[in-house]
Design a protein around this motif. Structure first.
Motif, short mmCIF file in Angstrom:
data_model
loop_
_atom_site.label_atom_id
_atom_site.label_comp_id
_atom_site.label_asym_id
_atom_site.label_seq_id
_atom_site.Cartn_x
_atom_site.Cartn_y
_atom_site.Cartn_z
N ALA A 49 45.21 138.62 18.74
CA ALA A 49 46.64 138.35 18.85
C ALA A 49 47.32 138.52 17.50
CB ALA A 49 46.87 136.93 19.37
N THR A 50 48.57 138.94 17.52
CA THR A 50 49.34 139.10 16.28
C THR A 50 50.06 137.80 15.95
OG1 THR A 50 51.34 139.81 17.45
CG2 THR A 50 49.74 141.52 16.84
N TYR A 51 50.55 137.73 14.74
CA TYR A 51 51.32 136.54 14.31
C TYR A 51 52.56 136.38 15.17
CZ TYR A 51 54.25 133.58 11.33
OH TYR A 51 55.07 132.59 10.84
N GLN A 52 53.19 137.49 15.53
CA GLN A 52 54.39 137.41 16.37
C GLN A 52 54.06 136.82 17.74
OE1 GLN A 52 57.66 138.06 15.45
NE2 GLN A 52 57.99 137.02 17.41
N GLN A 53 52.90 137.14 18.28
CA GLN A 53 52.49 136.56 19.55
C GLN A 53 52.33 135.05 19.43
OE1 GLN A 53 49.20 139.67 20.06
NE2 GLN A 53 49.66 139.22 22.20
N VAL A 54 51.81 134.62 18.29
CA VAL A 54 51.66 133.18 18.06
C VAL A 54 53.03 132.52 18.01
CG1 VAL A 54 50.86 131.40 16.47
CG2 VAL A 54 49.47 133.43 16.86
N LEU A 55 53.96 133.14 17.28
CA LEU A 55 55.31 132.60 17.20
C LEU A 55 55.95 132.50 18.58
CD1 LEU A 55 56.86 134.33 14.03
CD2 LEU A 55 56.02 131.98 14.26
N ASP A 56 55.76 133.52 19.40
CA ASP A 56 56.32 133.51 20.75
C ASP A 56 55.74 132.35 21.56
OD1 ASP A 56 57.76 135.76 20.10
OD2 ASP A 56 56.36 137.16 21.05
#
Length: 346
Positions: A49-56
């Protein structure tokens, strides 16, 4: 106003500003930043997973994503995203949230009473990241089966029903490899020796245990039932186990969702390697996942002269046992009359 005073005032202003900024920064870092009502929730971060996915994902749980992101950047989290299952508790601040997203929490994974390895794959896949397809492929991998002495028909014997601690992001192969280690731990020297005394390998003992498991929900009765089947095998008799006929019907129909409560006379002639009325010896694989009490019943059977048994109409869930066919026919007639009176058609 002298230059010195001006410098002093400016210095005081700067220091005051820094103090205020520091206070604001600290309050942002250490004040509550959650918006869920539960005491705790789990966040699942997929593999790669990307950092953006975590933020989402975090946006659902945090009050201020910008505040969380500010702390995450200061703690170098964007460059160190971890996959797994992470615990968030109500009232956590941004620092605690980021810290929690670095601590992968294991899953208490449980399974039992699965009829087929396909059902098991679905059960496990509902509890970890690996899906049922990847799990089934790992379980049926031909190289793995050959190296460990299993076949597609009997690989269900590898899985010992229990609760296991695994990480949510455990891959299908890693989960399978953990299960073979658990299998070897269970089948220690003592249990292997007991199986050998009955004339079985560990897999064969599991196959018989699966029949014992299906025959009775009464754990205290299972050693006696195991003794009956062992007596039949020693005499060269077919096992004549109704649960194997039910399994054979489901397998032939390719429908394991159907509920079959009664075995009829014509069913006994069903062509299937699982029909122990027609085939002498054990079926090619387990007809279910036996629990540990069923396995122990086969390894530690009750010694007696019983050859027959049928369901009891006086003690629900238990069976009536007989050493002769004449005794058994009396018990069987009593049960047949009772079940006909109940109107059970299938």
């Amino acid at each position: 106003m002298t230059p010195k005073k001006i410098i002093s005032i400016a210095a005081i202003a700067i220091i005051s500003g820094l103090i205020i900024y520091g206070f604001v920064l600290i309050s942002q870092i250490f004040s509550s930043n959650t918006k869920f009502f539960e005491d705790e929730v789990y966040v699942h971060v997929p593999t790669d997973a990307t950092y953006q996915q975590v933020l989402d994902s975090m946006a659902v749980y945090v009050t201020n994503v910008d505040r969380f992101e500010m702390v995450a950047n200061k703690m170098n989290y964007p460059e160190n995203v971890k996959s797994g299952r992470f615990l968030l508790t109500k009232g956590m601040n941004s620092y605690e949230l980021v810290k929690s997203m670095r601590s992968n929490v294991p899953v208490k994974l449980a399974f039992n009473n699965q009829e087929r390895v396909e059902n098991l794959a679905g059960r496990v896949g509902s509890q970890i990241e690996a899906d049922s397809v990847s799990l089934l492929n790992a379980f049926k991998d031909s190289v793995f089966l050959k190296e460990n002495g299993f076949t597609e028909e009997n690989v269900l014997a590898m899985f010992i029903p229990n609760t296991y601690e695994v990480y949510w992001n455990t891959s299908a192969v890693k989960f399978r490899d953990k299960m073979i280690k658990e299998y070897r731990n269970f089948w220690n020297e003592e249990r292997v020796s007991k199986a050998k005394k009955q004339g079985f390998t560990a897999v064969e003992a599991t196959v018989l245990a699966s029949i014992v498991h299906k025959e009775s929900v009464k754990k205290d009765e299972r050693p006696r039932i195991a003794g009956v089947y062992l007596n039949r095998l020693r005499l060269g008799m077919p096992l004549q186990a109704d649960p194997t006929v039910i399994y054979a019907k489901k397998k032939n129909d390719n429908d394991f969702n159907q509920v079959i409560k009664r075995v009829f006379y014509n069913d006994l002639f069903l062509n299937s390697p699982y029909n122990t009325y027609k085939v002498v010896g054990l079926p090619p694989g387990p007809i279910a996942m036996p629990d540990i009490t069923a396995l122990e019943a086969v390894l530690n059977p009750e010694k007696h002269d019983f050859i027959y048994f049928c369901a009891s109409v006086d003690r629900f869930g238990y069976h009536e046992f007989a050493a002769t066919l004449q005794e058994h026919n009396v018990n069987a007639k009593k049960y047949s009359n009772w079940i006909n009176a109940q109107g059970v058609k299938r």
